[in-house]
Structure formats: C-alpha cells, structure tokens
Design an enzyme around this catalytic site. Structure first.
Site, mmCIF file in Angstrom:
data_model
loop_
_atom_site.group_PDB
_atom_site.id
_atom_site.type_symbol
_atom_site.label_atom_id
_atom_site.label_comp_id
_atom_site.label_asym_id
_atom_site.label_seq_id
_atom_site.Cartn_x
_atom_site.Cartn_y
_atom_site.Cartn_z
ATOM 1 N N TRP A 1 -3.058 -2.633 -1.548
ATOM 2 C CA TRP A 1 -2.768 -4.030 -1.854
ATOM 3 C C TRP A 1 -3.463 -4.801 -0.739
ATOM 4 O O TRP A 1 -3.045 -4.753 0.416
ATOM 5 C CB TRP A 1 -1.259 -4.271 -1.831
ATOM 6 C CG TRP A 1 -0.867 -5.626 -2.335
ATOM 7 C CD1 TRP A 1 -0.562 -5.965 -3.628
ATOM 8 C CD2 TRP A 1 -0.716 -6.826 -1.571
ATOM 9 N NE1 TRP A 1 -0.253 -7.291 -3.709
ATOM 10 C CE2 TRP A 1 -0.337 -7.851 -2.470
ATOM 11 C CE3 TRP A 1 -0.884 -7.154 -0.227
ATOM 12 C CZ2 TRP A 1 -0.112 -9.166 -2.059
ATOM 13 C CZ3 TRP A 1 -0.665 -8.458 0.185
ATOM 14 C CH2 TRP A 1 -0.269 -9.453 -0.722
ATOM 15 N N CYS B 1 0.839 -1.190 0.000
ATOM 16 C CA CYS B 1 0.000 0.000 0.000
ATOM 17 C C CYS B 1 0.880 1.247 0.000
ATOM 18 O O CYS B 1 1.989 1.246 0.523
ATOM 19 C CB CYS B 1 -0.926 0.087 1.209
ATOM 20 S SG CYS B 1 -1.976 -1.339 1.415
ATOM 21 N N ASN C 1 -1.090 2.165 6.032
ATOM 22 C CA ASN C 1 -0.252 1.196 5.341
ATOM 23 C C ASN C 1 0.342 0.289 6.408
ATOM 24 O O ASN C 1 0.940 0.774 7.365
ATOM 25 C CB ASN C 1 0.855 1.935 4.573
ATOM 26 C CG ASN C 1 1.912 0.984 4.034
ATOM 27 O OD1 ASN C 1 1.619 -0.178 3.759
ATOM 28 N ND2 ASN C 1 3.127 1.479 3.900
ATOM 29 N N GLY C 2 0.154 -1.029 6.252
ATOM 30 C CA GLY C 2 0.691 -1.965 7.248
ATOM 31 C C GLY C 2 -0.358 -3.004 7.591
ATOM 32 O O GLY C 2 -1.370 -3.136 6.893
ATOM 33 N N LYS D 1 10.837 -14.411 -13.189
ATOM 34 C CA LYS D 1 10.552 -13.256 -14.061
ATOM 35 C C LYS D 1 9.402 -13.593 -15.000
ATOM 36 O O LYS D 1 8.470 -12.831 -15.166
ATOM 37 C CB LYS D 1 11.759 -12.889 -14.919
ATOM 38 C CG LYS D 1 12.794 -11.913 -14.501
ATOM 39 C CD LYS D 1 12.449 -10.595 -13.969
ATOM 40 C CE LYS D 1 11.844 -10.597 -12.621
ATOM 41 N NZ LYS D 1 12.635 -10.282 -11.479
ATOM 42 N N LYS E 1 5.533 -4.084 -5.178
ATOM 43 C CA LYS E 1 6.993 -4.062 -5.248
ATOM 44 C C LYS E 1 7.650 -4.250 -3.895
ATOM 45 O O LYS E 1 8.678 -4.890 -3.763
ATOM 46 C CB LYS E 1 7.464 -2.751 -5.871
ATOM 47 C CG LYS E 1 8.967 -2.727 -6.035
ATOM 48 C CD LYS E 1 9.397 -1.978 -7.244
ATOM 49 C CE LYS E 1 10.868 -2.154 -7.516
ATOM 50 N NZ LYS E 1 11.170 -3.464 -8.117
ATOM 51 N N GLU F 1 15.652 -17.375 -11.171
ATOM 52 C CA GLU F 1 15.294 -15.994 -11.484
ATOM 53 C C GLU F 1 14.582 -15.902 -12.838
ATOM 54 O O GLU F 1 13.591 -15.182 -12.989
ATOM 55 C CB GLU F 1 16.545 -15.099 -11.451
ATOM 56 C CG GLU F 1 16.311 -13.646 -11.824
ATOM 57 C CD GLU F 1 15.325 -12.904 -10.908
ATOM 58 O OE1 GLU F 1 14.908 -13.462 -9.873
ATOM 59 O OE2 GLU F 1 14.976 -11.767 -11.255
ATOM 60 N N HIS G 1 13.244 -37.053 -10.780
ATOM 61 C CA HIS G 1 12.682 -37.597 -9.542
ATOM 62 C C HIS G 1 11.232 -37.159 -9.390
ATOM 63 O O HIS G 1 10.801 -36.772 -8.307
ATOM 64 C CB HIS G 1 13.523 -37.174 -8.342
ATOM 65 C CG HIS G 1 14.894 -37.771 -8.376
ATOM 66 N ND1 HIS G 1 15.139 -39.101 -8.108
ATOM 67 C CD2 HIS G 1 16.091 -37.242 -8.713
ATOM 68 C CE1 HIS G 1 16.428 -39.360 -8.251
ATOM 69 N NE2 HIS G 1 17.035 -38.226 -8.622
ATOM 70 N N GLU H 1 5.934 -14.157 -13.088
ATOM 71 C CA GLU H 1 5.320 -13.009 -12.404
ATOM 72 C C GLU H 1 4.745 -11.989 -13.376
ATOM 73 O O GLU H 1 3.751 -11.347 -13.068
ATOM 74 C CB GLU H 1 6.246 -12.369 -11.366
ATOM 75 C CG GLU H 1 7.478 -11.672 -11.876
ATOM 76 C CD GLU H 1 8.334 -11.090 -10.747
ATOM 77 O OE1 GLU H 1 7.811 -10.753 -9.683
ATOM 78 O OE2 GLU H 1 9.562 -10.976 -10.957
ATOM 79 N N ARG I 1 3.177 0.082 -5.279
ATOM 80 C CA ARG I 1 3.053 -0.528 -3.948
ATOM 81 C C ARG I 1 1.737 -1.282 -3.772
ATOM 82 O O ARG I 1 1.514 -1.923 -2.739
ATOM 83 C CB ARG I 1 3.169 0.541 -2.856
ATOM 84 C CG ARG I 1 4.514 1.242 -2.825
ATOM 85 C CD ARG I 1 4.529 2.282 -1.742
ATOM 86 N NE ARG I 1 4.579 1.684 -0.431
ATOM 87 C CZ ARG I 1 5.682 1.492 0.270
ATOM 88 N NH1 ARG I 1 6.844 1.861 -0.223
ATOM 89 N NH2 ARG I 1 5.637 0.931 1.450
HETATM 90 C C1 G6P Z 1 8.705 -8.346 -4.070
HETATM 91 C C2 G6P Z 1 9.156 -7.859 -5.438
HETATM 92 C C3 G6P Z 1 10.394 -8.642 -5.892
HETATM 93 C C4 G6P Z 1 11.495 -8.520 -4.860
HETATM 94 C C5 G6P Z 1 11.009 -8.949 -3.469
HETATM 95 C C6 G6P Z 1 12.000 -8.568 -2.393
HETATM 96 O O1 G6P Z 1 8.229 -9.641 -4.157
HETATM 97 O O2 G6P Z 1 8.114 -8.016 -6.385
HETATM 98 O O3 G6P Z 1 10.846 -8.136 -7.143
HETATM 99 O O4 G6P Z 1 12.574 -9.322 -5.244
HETATM 100 O O5 G6P Z 1 9.787 -8.280 -3.133
HETATM 101 O O6 G6P Z 1 12.044 -7.177 -2.304
HETATM 102 P P1 G6P Z 1 13.283 -6.376 -1.758
HETATM 103 O O7 G6P Z 1 12.854 -4.942 -1.809
HETATM 104 O O8 G6P Z 1 13.518 -6.852 -0.352
HETATM 105 O O9 G6P Z 1 14.425 -6.673 -2.651
#
Ligand code: G6P
Length: 582
Positions: A75, A2, A99-100, A464, A577, A460, A483, A467, A27
């Site tokens: 969010w 948020c 927010n929280g 990517k 994010k 990764e 397995h 997501e 956010r």
């Molecule tokens: C969220 C983001 C990711 C990120 C992760 C950790 O899930 O979408 O892209 O890697 O948080 O965030 P940070 O700010 O701790 O790297």
C-alpha cells in the site's frame, strides 16, 4: 499497511508465499513481489496490481530451486505504485521487504547519496536495505542492530543476505510481525491469517527483537542478549478465511452478524461481571479511526444518557491534543485490528499519564489489546473485507452492554435477547435492500441525514457507501444541512433520512421534507411506517440497541450498490484494512 511473509523450510517457498500474500492482500494491493534465495543467487519477481497478476507473472518465469523466500504486498506511501517501488528491495548483499514508514528516510538517504550510494526507487524501504548493506561486514546481526538504531518510525522487516544463503532475519518496531513455527519450517508474517494453512503455532515478537532463522531452528536476541518467548496456539481457524460460498467476504461477514451477536449476548447477558464497570469514571474519552470512530459516536450517546461526561476524537487528532486529564478519566480505544497507528499512539499517550485505558478490540494478540489497562474482545473472528461490518456491529454491542451495566434498565434485557432473531430477519430482506440500491447506484451524490444517534448511524452509512462504491456521499446532522450544504441538493440527489431517535424524530422528518422540496429523492429509514415511496422500516427495539438493526441495512445497501457498479468490493481502491502508518 502492507503485508509481508517469509518462509524457510523444506518446501519451495513459492506456494507458501503466494498463498500468504493472498491472505494478506487486504493490507494493501497496489503492487507485490517475492524474492527467492539459494546458494548461488537471489531471484526477485515483482508486479503492479493485485496478487493474481504477480501469480501470472511467476507462472511464466523459471524459478530457481530454493528453501528461503520473502514476499510483500504494498500500500504505497513513499513513491507511486510501480515495479521499481514494489518490494523486495535490494542493495549490495541485502534484499528485504518492509512494512511501516521510516520517518527520517530522506535524511538517511541524503547522507548515503553523499557516500556515493545509488538508489533505484523512491521508497523509504530501499534506504533500510542500503543502510544494512553499508554496515554489513560479514556479521548480519551486527549490521541489522546498528542500522535500526538510526531508523525513526515503524518497521517490520524480513531480510536476506546473499552471503548467508541459509538464513532469514526478521525484526520489528511498531509494525506487527509474528513468527510461525511449523515442523522444521518457519514463517514470519504481519498477520497470523497468512500462515494458518500451514501452522497455528506462533511466537509474538517484542520491539527490536531480532529473529535469526535457519534450518536448525530460530533464535531471538535483543541487543545481542538471547530472549526466550513462549509458543502460542492461535484459535483463529481456517474456517474464518473461507468464503463459504459467498462471492465476497463483505457479504459473508454481514451475514455472520446474527450468530456473532448471539454469541456475545450469551456470554455477557447473565455475566455482566465479566465486563469492566465504568461507573467509577466521571469522564470518558472515546478514540478510534474510521468506522471505529463512528462506533464511538454511538457510545457517546449511550454514556451521556448514563450521566457520564464524554468526549470523542479521531485518534489522529486526539494524539496531538493538549489534554489536561481529570482524575477518574477513562480512555476507550476502539479498534478492530488493534494495530491502527494513531489509535496506538492515543492509547500510549493516556497510558503514559497514568490514565486507565479500555480497549474494545477484535485481535487478541494486537498491540492495543496487549498494552491497554483493560480489554474487551469483540470475538468477531477474522474480518477480511476492508470495509468493516461485523466488527462494527459487535463493537456497538459491547458499548451498549457497558452502558447497560452502568445504568440498568428493565426494558433492555428482553429486547437484547430478541436482537439476534430480529437482525437475522432484517438481513434476509434481500430483494428489499436491492431495490433501495437500485435508487442509488447511478447517482453521483448521496446524503445521509440524522440527529443525535441517528447522525452517528448516518456517518457509518455514508462511509460504507463511499468507500466501496466510490459514490460521493456525505453525512450531515439533519439540522445543519441548511447552513450551506442544502445548496447541493437537487433532483439528482438521494437523501437517506435516518429517523429512529424519539427525541428528534419530528425535527428530522421536517428536514427530510426540506430536501424533498428541493427535488431530492428521499429514502426514509425509521421505525414508523410512513408515507414515503422508498422506506426501510426497522423493528423498534430499546434505543441502546436500535443502531444494531439500522446499520446492517445500510451495509447491505452499500454492498448491492457496489455490486451493481462492478466495484472491487472486498478491496476498494486506495484503501487498506489496517492502517499501521500515521
Ligand atoms: C481502516 C479500515 C476501516 C476501519 C479503520 C480503523 O480505515 O478500512 O474499516 O474502521 O481502519 O481500523 P481499526 O482496525 O482500528 O478498527
């Protein structure tokens, strides 16, 4: 999660709040709302969906004259996305955005219901509004301070009271909140990026420091005692939040990688003394979430090669482990935002045991940057796309440099200096990456396989892709596939084989053959030119730099797949994010 923003000043708050919300949208973006206040009333407008939908709604409303307002982009945690659950929330005299997460919200709510207080929404935030309203007896500061003593969890709150139409209140604990200072105007927000159009002066707020703002200025108090905090100047520029002609932030941020990599190399290549020396540690624990965790997996490979014992955990698990710390342990926290709730908790756990912590972060003002023993900034500038790209690359680069500092290797430095140019050339292969995306975008299942460092890269690449394109994708250790998971492979599956690790090169190629034998379409990603129809050849470079040339290709393929599918690339569904709740 948020994002919140508040404004008090001579302007009508609408434009400031909407522009702030747009910058905070990363956010959370399932619903949003604003509240405007004047002497007579408080006007609240909310909408489900993106900020653009709120903006449309606001255009069709007759707005009250006002100089104070608060706004929120959500969010969802407590209660599904809906107008009722969207912020701002009101109870009696009080209107607020939050927010929280309040962990004991249900407990408090049940108590208040017994006192005949009625609730409209399913949110924990409305509970805070009710609590403050209950304690409000003509003195807002007292009511807020009394209320927060009952709250367990995290909060950043912007609060208005209809009896005090000239004042804005703000307070935080665990969730970020900063006060922006303009010329006789004030902003309070979860992220400086939301107010950079107006001011770059800001004040950091400590836990439970209450800010009271009116047109004459602001005061900060904690438990009724006045606190003086210095005004800082942000060096994040508006440039960082402009798209520069790109259609999406994700593409802009990928394309920034060569320059940013070059900047860090210039800073550290001849000045390794600027980086902490990890030689003195016998054990390293690496902790992070999401992509930051996958960066850590690469780091684990680096540091193990240097002879250090390394363990790695996702932060949400690490914080609940019963760890017997050995002497000479270092905990490395990797986080772009520096505000990820679980990573903060992991850091505090280590700090409280007297264990050294090293933060590899992007946001200098963040909690993790401030509270860790050591920090290295990755200097990525603002990263706006929810899916991290440039921050990931720069975090890997810092780990590579730290590893080189532990165990220098004569072949490293030349390769390091050639990295930015090689990276640029790799990113410029647009047609080539699009061609690979064509193989993938109609598929329902995609696998990424690799061993050792290639497995970390696979994780990764897979994250990517899933997501931002919503295609089901998994990363597997190439040797583990048979397995169980190989039963999923058929002629509709695409399998990316990552093959850059010399030690396991032949084994992974054999595993790729196994999936081909079961009908899968292979995409080979490696440093040798082989016979595959679909292959991405990566220039060979020192093994502690190699991931920095592979992952950008995977980022681009994920981007083009999502683009072809018409997905919301910068703001994928359900994500945010910065994950500031557990
Ligand atoms: C969220 C983001 C990711 C990120 C992760 C950790 O899930 O979408 O892209 O890697 O948080 O965030 P940070 O700010 O701790 O790297």
């Amino acid at each position: 999660m948020c994002g919140i923003i508040g404004y008090l000043g001579p302007k009508h708050p609408k434009d400031v709040l909407l522009s702030g919300l747009k910058n905070l949208e990363y956010r959370g973006y399932d619903s949003s709302g604003i509240a405007l206040m004047n002497d007579e009333s408080i006007q609240i407008i909310k909408s489900v969906g993106k900020i653009s939908e709120l903006e449309e709604k606001i255009k069709n409303e007759k707005l009250i004259n006002s100089n104070i307002g608060i706004a929120h982009t959500r969010w969802a945690t407590h209660g599904k996305p809906s107008e009722i659950n969207a912020h701002p929330h009101s109870s009696g005299h009080i209107t607020l955005v939050h927010n929280g997460i309040i962990e004991n919200a249900i407990e408090i709510k049940n108590k208040l219901i017994k006192e005949n207080i009625h609730f409209n929404s399913d949110t924990d935030s409305e509970v805070i509004a009710s609590l403050i309203n209950k304690y409000y007896n003509g003195n807002m500061e007292e009511a807020i301070n009394k209320s927060i003593k009952e709250l367990k969890g995290s909060y950043a709150l912007l609060i208005m009271c209809d009896n005090e139409p000239n004042k804005l209140y703000a307070i935080r604990c665990e969730s970020p909140l900063i006060l922006g200072v303009g010329n006789k105007e004030y902003y309070v927000t979860s992220d400086i990026g939301a107010i950079l159009n107006y001011t770059n002066k800001y004040v950091l707020l400590g836990a439970n420091e209450l800010v009271t703002i009116d047109k004459n200025g602001y005061k900060i108090t904690k438990d009724n005692k006045k606190i003086v905090r210095e005004i800082n100047i942000s060096n994040i520029s508006n440039e960082d939040i402009s798209l520069h002609g790109y259609e999406h932030y994700m593409m802009k941020e990928i394309m920034e990688e060569p320059v940013l990599v070059n900047n860090l190399i210039k800073k550290y290549a001849n000045h390794l003394e600027l980086l902490p020396d990890l030689k003195k540690y016998k054990h390293i624990h690496i902790v992070g979430c999401g992509s930051a965790f996958y960066v850590g997996m690469i780091g684990k490979n680096f540091f193990e090669e240097d002879g250090i014992d390394v363990s790695i955990d996702v932060a949400s698990e690490y914080r609940y482990r019963n760890i017997k710390y050995e002497k000479s342990t270092l905990v490395i926290l990797i986080s772009q935002s520096g505000e990820t709730a679980d990573t903060i908790a992991a850091m505090r756990m280590a700090n409280s045991k007297g264990i050294d912590t090293l933060a590899i972060v992007n946001t200098e003002t963040s909690t993790i940057a401030r509270e860790s023993t050591y920090k290295v900034l990755i200097e990525a500038g603002k990263e706006i796309a929810v899916a991290t790209t440039k921050a990931y690359i720069l975090q890997v680069l810092i780990l590579s440099l730290l590893s080189y500092k532990i165990k220098p290797d004569s072949n490293y430095m030349n390769d390091l200096l050639s990295l930015p140019q090689l990276l640029k050339v790799q990113l410029d292969k647009t047609g080539f990456h699009k061609k690979m995306a064509d193989k993938v975008y109609r598929k329902k299942d995609v696998f990424f396989i690799g061993r050792r460092i290639d497995y970390a890269i696979a994780l990764e690449g897979s994250l990517k892709l899933k997501e931002i394109s919503y295609i089901h994708s998994e990363a597997y250790q190439a040797g583990e596939l048979k397995h169980g998971t190989i039963s999923l492979i058929d002629n509709k599956t695409v399998v990316f084989g990552i093959v850059t690790d010399e030690v396991t090169h032949d084994k992974t190629l054999s595993n790729l053959e196994e999936v081909i034998a079961r009908g899968a379409t292979p995409i080979y990603i490696g440093t040798d030119k082989l016979k595959y129809k679909n292959q991405i050849i990566i220039p060979k470079i020192h093994k502690k730099l190699q991931p920095l040339l592979v992952v950008p290709s995977l980022q681009l393929i994920a981007y083009y797949v999502a683009y072809k599918k018409g997905c919301s690339i910068d703001k994928p569904r359900n994500l945010a994010k910065s994950v500031t709740v557990e």
